[in-house]
Design an enzyme around this catalytic site. Structure first.
Site, PDB file in Angstrom:
ATOM      1  N   ARG A  44       0.827  -1.209   0.000  1.00 26.06           N
ATOM      2  CA  ARG A  44       0.000   0.000   0.000  1.00 26.06           C
ATOM      3  C   ARG A  44       0.867   1.269   0.000  1.00 26.06           C
ATOM      4  NH1 ARG A  44      -4.457   2.912   3.480  1.00 26.06           N
ATOM      5  NH2 ARG A  44      -5.929   3.269   1.791  1.00 26.06           N
ATOM      6  N   HIS A  48       0.474   4.143  -2.768  1.00 28.50           N
ATOM      7  CA  HIS A  48       0.111   5.535  -2.444  1.00 28.50           C
ATOM      8  C   HIS A  48       1.231   6.514  -2.782  1.00 28.50           C
ATOM      9  CE1 HIS A  48      -3.715   5.155   0.206  1.00 28.50           C
ATOM     10  NE2 HIS A  48      -3.746   4.337  -0.826  1.00 28.50           N
ATOM     11  N   TRP A 187     -10.273  -8.798   2.920  1.00 28.42           N
ATOM     12  CA  TRP A 187     -11.076  -9.077   1.724  1.00 28.42           C
ATOM     13  C   TRP A 187     -11.231 -10.573   1.472  1.00 28.42           C
ATOM     14  CZ3 TRP A 187      -7.880  -4.815   1.987  1.00 28.42           C
ATOM     15  CH2 TRP A 187      -8.442  -3.578   1.636  1.00 28.42           C
TER      16      TRP A 187
HETATM   17 FE1  DDH Z   1      -6.457  -0.252  -1.443  1.00 29.64          FE
HETATM   18  N1  DDH Z   1      -7.371   0.213   0.321  1.00 29.64           N
HETATM   19  N2  DDH Z   1      -7.769   0.940  -2.433  1.00 29.64           N
HETATM   20  N3  DDH Z   1      -5.445  -0.593  -3.174  1.00 29.64           N
HETATM   21  N4  DDH Z   1      -5.108  -1.341  -0.400  1.00 29.64           N
HETATM   22  C1  DDH Z   1      -7.046  -0.264   1.558  1.00 29.64           C
HETATM   23  C2  DDH Z   1      -6.067  -1.182   1.853  1.00 29.64           C
HETATM   24  C3  DDH Z   1      -5.193  -1.711   0.916  1.00 29.64           C
HETATM   25  C4  DDH Z   1      -8.810   1.630  -1.885  1.00 29.64           C
HETATM   26  C5  DDH Z   1      -9.082   1.772  -0.529  1.00 29.64           C
HETATM   27  C6  DDH Z   1      -8.421   1.084   0.471  1.00 29.64           C
HETATM   28  C7  DDH Z   1      -5.779  -0.121  -4.402  1.00 29.64           C
HETATM   29  C8  DDH Z   1      -6.959   0.566  -4.715  1.00 29.64           C
HETATM   30  C9  DDH Z   1      -7.856   1.067  -3.804  1.00 29.64           C
HETATM   31  C10 DDH Z   1      -4.062  -2.042  -0.962  1.00 29.64           C
HETATM   32  C11 DDH Z   1      -3.584  -1.935  -2.263  1.00 29.64           C
HETATM   33  C12 DDH Z   1      -4.231  -1.236  -3.290  1.00 29.64           C
HETATM   34  C13 DDH Z   1      -7.911   0.327   2.542  1.00 29.64           C
HETATM   35  C14 DDH Z   1      -7.856   0.071   4.033  1.00 29.64           C
HETATM   36  C15 DDH Z   1      -8.769   1.168   1.873  1.00 29.64           C
HETATM   37  C16 DDH Z   1      -9.872   2.018   2.470  1.00 29.64           C
HETATM   38  C17 DDH Z   1      -6.780   0.937   4.694  1.00 29.64           C
HETATM   39  C18 DDH Z   1      -6.659   0.683   6.170  1.00 29.64           C
HETATM   40  O1  DDH Z   1      -7.657   0.911   6.877  1.00 29.64           O
HETATM   41  O2  DDH Z   1      -5.583   0.257   6.613  1.00 29.64           O
HETATM   42  C19 DDH Z   1      -9.617   2.218  -2.942  1.00 29.64           C
HETATM   43  C20 DDH Z   1     -10.846   3.060  -2.728  1.00 29.64           C
HETATM   44  C21 DDH Z   1      -9.033   1.842  -4.123  1.00 29.64           C
HETATM   45  C22 DDH Z   1      -9.510   2.139  -5.491  1.00 29.64           C
HETATM   46  O3  DDH Z   1      -8.729   2.003  -6.446  1.00 29.64           O
HETATM   47  C23 DDH Z   1     -10.743   2.494  -5.794  1.00 29.64           C
HETATM   48  C24 DDH Z   1      -4.733  -0.407  -5.351  1.00 29.64           C
HETATM   49  C25 DDH Z   1      -4.758   0.014  -6.824  1.00 29.64           C
HETATM   50  C26 DDH Z   1      -3.754  -1.093  -4.657  1.00 29.64           C
HETATM   51  C27 DDH Z   1      -2.422  -1.602  -5.147  1.00 29.64           C
HETATM   52  O4  DDH Z   1      -1.595  -1.980  -4.383  1.00 29.64           O
HETATM   53  C28 DDH Z   1      -2.084  -1.614  -6.570  1.00 29.64           C
HETATM   54  C29 DDH Z   1      -3.481  -2.920   0.038  1.00 29.64           C
HETATM   55  C30 DDH Z   1      -2.331  -3.903  -0.187  1.00 29.64           C
HETATM   56  C31 DDH Z   1      -4.190  -2.712   1.214  1.00 29.64           C
HETATM   57  C32 DDH Z   1      -3.993  -3.417   2.564  1.00 29.64           C
HETATM   58  C33 DDH Z   1      -3.134  -2.577   3.476  1.00 29.64           C
HETATM   59  C34 DDH Z   1      -2.936  -3.193   4.834  1.00 29.64           C
HETATM   60  O5  DDH Z   1      -2.478  -2.463   5.712  1.00 29.64           O
HETATM   61  O6  DDH Z   1      -3.194  -4.375   5.037  1.00 29.64           O
END
Ligand code: DDH
Length: 285
Positions: A44, A48, A187
């Site tokens: 993540r 970001h 998930w």
């Molecule tokens: Fe995500 N993400 N993401 N995400 N994401 C969250 C957690 C993780 C959205 C929202 C959230 C991508 C796209 C989207 C990962 C990878 C990727 C969380 C929870 C939210 C909310 C955060 C928390 O509470 O800790 C949304 C909205 C989108 C969207 O595209 C519409 C993408 C593109 C990626 C990527 O990696 C390419 C991952 C991994 C996590 C888990 C993190 C953790 O600490 O565990």
């Protein structure tokens, strides 16, 4: 060779492999976190750091590692990512020659490979920038929005429908934390293994609104232990997105290939590389 020894240190593929190996080692050593791995939060962080790219202005992207600084570190979307940045500090201390921007993207690659995901070809060359390169808030997607928002955000980075769906398949990893995003839960049943389960569950499970005081999210009707964000469900509500969800749910190999291609592109958005060569660094198992 005195002249060579006193010149600037030019890291080789072997040097980056050492950084990879150190991150991989720490992932195993520090297993007392979340579901047993810092891997998901490292993925993540890489996302970001990169997903702030704007193709019109050429601003944002992984080059710069500006999330080290406020205001970017304080953006709501980045809540909790200090955990990932702090995890990598000992690695930066051991290999001070690597830039934060290369380190964060390499850590995302390492995590995906070590959590049994696809090989992700990676190349170095990012330079750290100062606070003046911080991006404005609002460039990353909101979880409570629909297909139009998702297309808008990823279109700004230059991604098409197929790439968007593939990238969001990273939600096979990790979980949401009530004290970070407000959402809660994983998930799928294997949050520390990179799989196509996110897509399979999206199409095969029945999803209902979770009854709780937190933000609107879905829960699976069968076990009530999993979750989906409204923005995840948008991937099956929109016909064009759903085509790709179906493909990835059926065929893990296709997902792995298309995810890898899109993730390589994500990590390179806006980076002024001087080399064309990408490396697949060796996974530890
Ligand atoms: Fe995500 N993400 N993401 N995400 N994401 C969250 C957690 C993780 C959205 C929202 C959230 C991508 C796209 C989207 C990962 C990878 C990727 C969380 C929870 C939210 C909310 C955060 C928390 O509470 O800790 C949304 C909205 C989108 C969207 O595209 C519409 C993408 C593109 C990626 C990527 O990696 C390419 C991952 C991994 C996590 C888990 C993190 C953790 O600490 O565990």
């Amino acid at each position: 060779d005195v002249a060579k020894a006193s010149g600037p240190f030019v890291p080789t593929k072997d040097d980056y492999q050492k950084v990879y190996d150190e991150i991989a080692r720490l992932l195993v050593e520090k297993d007392d976190y979340d579901d047993g791995s810092y891997g998901p939060v490292l993925v993540r962080l890489a996302w970001h750091a990169s997903g702030t790219y704007d193709k019109e202005t050429g601003t944002g992207g992984s080059n710069g590692a500006t999330m080290r600084f406020a205001p970017e570190s304080e953006h709501g979307a980045n809540a909790g990512l200090k955990t990932a940045r702090d995890f990598l500090e000992p690695v930066k201390a051991k290999f001070p020659w690597i830039t934060y921007s290369d380190l964060w993207t390499l850590a995302g690659v390492t995590a995906i490979q070590e959590l049994q995901g696809p090989a992700i070809p990676w190349r170095p060359g990012r330079q750290d920038r100062d606070v003046s390169a911080c991006t404005p808030d609002g460039r990353l997607p909101d979880a409570d929005k629909d297909h139009k928002h998702i297309r808008g955000i990823f279109g700004r980075m230059g991604f098409d429908d197929r790439e968007i769906v593939a990238l969001i398949g990273a939600h096979s990893l990790g979980r949401a934390h009530a004290d970070r995003s407000g959402y809660d839960g994983p998930w799928d049943f294997s949050p520390t293994v990179f799989t196509n389960e996110f897509f399979r569950l999206l199409v095969e499970e029945k999803w209902a609104w979770k009854k709780w005081s937190g933000p609107d999210q879905y829960t699976d009707k069968t076990t009530k232990t999993l979750m989906m964000l409204p923005a995840d469900l948008a991937l099956i509500k929109d016909k064009e997105f759903k085509k790709h969800v179906d493909r990835y749910a059926k065929d893990s190999e296709v997902f792995f290939k298309e995810f890898s291609d899109a993730f390589v592109k994500l990590l390179e958005l806006g980076v002024p590389f001087t080399t064309d060569e990408r490396w697949v660094l060796k996974a530890t198992s």
